[in-house]
Design an enzyme around this catalytic site. Structure first.
Site, short mmCIF file in Angstrom:
data_model
loop_
_atom_site.label_atom_id
_atom_site.label_comp_id
_atom_site.label_asym_id
_atom_site.label_seq_id
_atom_site.Cartn_x
_atom_site.Cartn_y
_atom_site.Cartn_z
N GLU A 96 42.98 43.72 40.77
CA GLU A 96 41.55 43.38 40.75
C GLU A 96 40.92 43.49 42.13
O GLU A 96 39.75 43.83 42.25
CB GLU A 96 41.37 41.95 40.23
CG GLU A 96 41.63 41.83 38.73
CD GLU A 96 41.53 40.39 38.23
OE1 GLU A 96 41.34 39.48 39.05
OE2 GLU A 96 41.65 40.23 37.01
N VAL A 97 41.70 43.15 43.15
CA VAL A 97 41.17 43.20 44.51
C VAL A 97 41.85 44.36 45.24
O VAL A 97 43.08 44.36 45.39
CB VAL A 97 41.40 41.87 45.27
CG1 VAL A 97 40.89 41.97 46.70
CG2 VAL A 97 40.72 40.72 44.54
N HIS A 101 47.98 43.27 48.56
CA HIS A 101 48.42 41.88 48.70
C HIS A 101 49.72 41.65 47.95
O HIS A 101 49.97 42.25 46.91
CB HIS A 101 47.34 40.90 48.20
CG HIS A 101 46.79 41.24 46.84
ND1 HIS A 101 45.85 42.21 46.64
CD2 HIS A 101 47.06 40.72 45.62
CE1 HIS A 101 45.55 42.29 45.35
NE2 HIS A 101 46.29 41.40 44.71
N HIS A 103 51.68 38.76 46.02
CA HIS A 103 51.60 37.42 45.41
C HIS A 103 52.95 36.74 45.61
O HIS A 103 53.98 37.34 45.29
CB HIS A 103 51.38 37.52 43.90
CG HIS A 103 50.08 38.07 43.45
ND1 HIS A 103 49.04 37.29 43.01
CD2 HIS A 103 49.64 39.35 43.32
CE1 HIS A 103 48.02 38.05 42.64
NE2 HIS A 103 48.35 39.32 42.82
#
Ligand code: 5GP
Ligand code: ZN
Length: 115
Positions: A96-97, A101, A103
């Site tokens: 989504e972003v 990244h 998690h």
């Protein structure tokens, strides 16, 4: 810094977050919508949209994501029971972003299988 990137704005402090770690290469903060008792996002300070954008010159950053993950897992006391690291890349993975990244999820037994 890439304009209109939420995570670039979090790194710079323009958007508030619960930041828990930062060094010259990576920043870590708590996910806004945690999916486990510990849910941390570890991101490169350099804007890389997804795994499709990583280059050999970024290998120090990519390594740091993992050493930061190890440190934070220990800090959160999830290192012994175990934790899950996830990187979503692209639409099929539900990214989504579009700022790379990692998690870090822990503090409960993770559901399996994935996919
Ligand atoms: P993705 O689906 O791209 O792998 O994960 C994006 C993650 O970023 C989601 O878990 C979402 O909850 C988190 N997130 C989105 N916007 C924000 C924000 O403004 N602040 C924080 N801390 N997390 C966010
Ligand atoms: Zn960014």
């Amino acid at each position: 810094m890439t304009t209109n990137c939420i995570f670039c704005k979090i790194i710079s402090g323009e958007i508030p977050s619960q930041k828990i770690y930062s060094d010259e290469l990576v920043t870590a903060f708590r996910d806004l919508h945690p999916l486990a008792p510990t849910h941390i996002l570890i991101v490169p300070n350099k804007h890389l949209a997804s795994v499709n954008d990583v280059e050999p010159e970024d290998e120090a950053i990519l390594g740091r994501l993992f050493t930061a993950a190890r440190k934070l897992a220990a800090q959160e006391a999830v290192d012994q029971n175990g934790f899950r690291l996830i990187v979503n890349s692209g639409p099929h993975a539900g990214q989504e972003v579009f700022h790379l990244h990692l998690h870090l999820l822990g503090g409960q037994k993770m559901r399996y299988p994935m996919g």
